[in-house]
Design an enzyme around this catalytic site. Structure first.
Site, PDB file in Angstrom:
ATOM      1  N   ASP A  91       0.850  -1.190   0.000  1.00 13.32           N
ATOM      2  CA  ASP A  91       0.000   0.000   0.000  1.00 13.32           C
ATOM      3  C   ASP A  91       0.887   1.242   0.000  1.00 13.32           C
ATOM      4  OD1 ASP A  91      -2.183  -1.618   0.025  1.00 13.32           O
ATOM      5  OD2 ASP A  91      -2.779  -1.171   2.091  1.00 13.32           O
ATOM      6  N   HIS A 142      -7.381   1.845  -3.650  1.00 13.76           N
ATOM      7  CA  HIS A 142      -7.210   2.038  -2.208  1.00 13.76           C
ATOM      8  C   HIS A 142      -7.823   3.357  -1.751  1.00 13.76           C
ATOM      9  CE1 HIS A 142      -5.645   0.908   1.594  1.00 13.76           C
ATOM     10  NE2 HIS A 142      -4.586   1.691   1.618  1.00 13.76           N
ATOM     11  N   HIS A 146      -7.608   8.128   1.357  1.00 17.17           N
ATOM     12  CA  HIS A 146      -7.334   7.215   2.467  1.00 17.17           C
ATOM     13  C   HIS A 146      -8.121   7.528   3.749  1.00 17.17           C
ATOM     14  CE1 HIS A 146      -4.889   4.535   5.102  1.00 17.17           C
ATOM     15  NE2 HIS A 146      -4.672   3.891   3.967  1.00 17.17           N
ATOM     16  N   TYR A 191      -7.220   1.225   6.030  1.00 18.67           N
ATOM     17  CA  TYR A 191      -7.145   0.658   7.383  1.00 18.67           C
ATOM     18  C   TYR A 191      -7.811  -0.713   7.487  1.00 18.67           C
ATOM     19  CZ  TYR A 191      -6.289   5.624   8.313  1.00 18.67           C
ATOM     20  OH  TYR A 191      -5.802   6.923   8.271  1.00 18.67           O
ATOM     21  N   HIS A 245       4.046  -1.831   3.351  1.00 20.14           N
ATOM     22  CA  HIS A 245       3.823  -0.429   3.004  1.00 20.14           C
ATOM     23  C   HIS A 245       5.100   0.143   2.396  1.00 20.14           C
ATOM     24  CE1 HIS A 245       0.476  -1.097   5.793  1.00 20.14           C
ATOM     25  NE2 HIS A 245      -0.114  -0.090   5.178  1.00 20.14           N
TER      26      HIS A 245
END
Length: 360
Positions: A91, A142, A146, A191, A245
């Site tokens: 991500d 995504h 965010h 998340y 990440h």
């Protein structure tokens, strides 16, 4: 009035008694009629009241076993278990971070991964997005900025259906504009926060798979590269999905050793579409054994031929050139010690024996 005398009265009473008795006996001798039993009423079955839907074994409580399919995105933690493959997913954050280094390592090892892209990141890093697509990596949606769709991780109000839809659609538009590919049908909620409403809205927007993960490396939380490698390889089995990440150096530092460990275990690294059977798996590259190069002496020098007392027969290829025997031009002058002529020489002298290079 004339009175009855006593005997006549007694006689009358006796006669009346006889008549009464006769009547009583006649009545008692008559059979008492038997009535048929009353029929037992058959109860009428009442329709059963509607109860809760039937649930088959293993189904979540309250989920009916029949009826139309649920129009929600399918939540995915692991992929297909019948293929020896895993998926590494990354991500992105808000900037380029370690994306270039991660792409370099993947390219060096000939591996593909999956990247969760936000619309804001795509807008500020178009060249890196294009490179991901060109090098065969998969892109999943995504969100745009965010936010937590449910508000759980950030302790905020949940997004409305329109807000969730906007987050997904804006990112899809930007990715198509830059890299000319679609993120559908895969999305990952920020998340990992989701609920039935999130999955319904995503499904309606064209996203049928909610891609989560089996193992979070926790590099973003400070886990060391060594621990990230150990945790990844400990949970590396068919279908595993791992989360990393790009905005921390620990996940990036562990990547090379992770790839080598997966190779040693015979596990392929594939993208999410490949892991879910929506795209073909890559063809494994066969490992070629190095071919030993022949030594120069085995090509250029023939095997040595043992020398015998007889006239040597040189081995063909290469054929040694014999030393020419001098031809006398005149009859030699006799001397006290006769000198043998060339025709008298049966055993070649050392200088006449061909010299052959021996292999080291």
């Amino acid at each position: 009035m004339r009175r009855l005398t006593l005997p006549a009265g007694v006689a009358a009473l006796a006669l009346m008694a006889i008549i009464y008795a006769a009547c009583s006996g006649a009545l008692s001798s008559q059979p008492t009629p038997t009535l048929p039993p009353a029929p037992t009423p058959t109860p009428t079955a009442k329709p059963a009241a509607a109860g809760p839907p039937q649930v088959e074994a293993g189904a979540p409580i309250g989920e009916p076993t029949s009826g139309p399919p649920k129009r929600e995105a399918k939540v995915v933690y692991v992929g297909e278990g019948d293929v020896s493959a895993v998926a590494l997913t990354f991500d992105v954050g808000v900037d380029a971070a370690h994306v270039p280094e991660i792409l370099d390592i993947l390219k060096e090892h000939g591996k593909q991964a999956t990247f969760g892209i936000t619309g804001e990141w795509a807008m500020t890093n178009p060249d890196l997005l294009k490179r991901m697509v060109e090098e065969g990596h998969a892109i999943i949606n995504h969100s745009w900025s965010h936010p937590s769709f449910t508000g759980e991780a950030t302790d905020t109000e949940p997004l409305t259906a329109d807000q969730i839809r906007d987050e997904l659609e804006r990112t899809e538009t930007k990715v198509q504009e830059i890299a000319e590919v679609s993120t559908k049908p895969y999305f990952r909620p920020p998340y990992g926060d989701f609920d039935p409403k999130v999955n319904r809205v995503a499904y309606e927007a064209g996203y049928t798979f909610n891609i989560l993960w089996l193992v979070d490396s926790l590099g973003w939380k400070g886990r060391s590269p060594e621990s990230i490698v150990a945790v990844t390889l400990a949970f590396a089995f068919n279908g595993s999905i791992f989360l990393y990440h790009t905005d921390n150096s620990r996940d990036f530092a562990a990547l090379g050793e992770i790839i080598e460990g997966l190779d040693e275990r015979g596990l392929q690294m594939v993208t999410i579409p490949q892991l879910l059977g929506k795209e073909p798996l890559p063809t494994p590259t066969p490992t070629t054994s190095p071919t030993s190069s022949p030594s120069p002496t085995s090509v250029l020098a023939p095997s040595p031929v043992p020398t015998s007392t007889a006239t040597p027969t040189p081995s063909p290829p290469p054929k040694p050139t014999p030393t020419p025997v001098p031809t006398p031009t005149s009859t030699p002058t006799p001397s006290p010690t006769p000198t043998p002529t060339a025709t008298q020489t049966l055993t070649p002298t050392p200088t006449a024996t061909p010299t052959v290079a021996a292999a080291p």
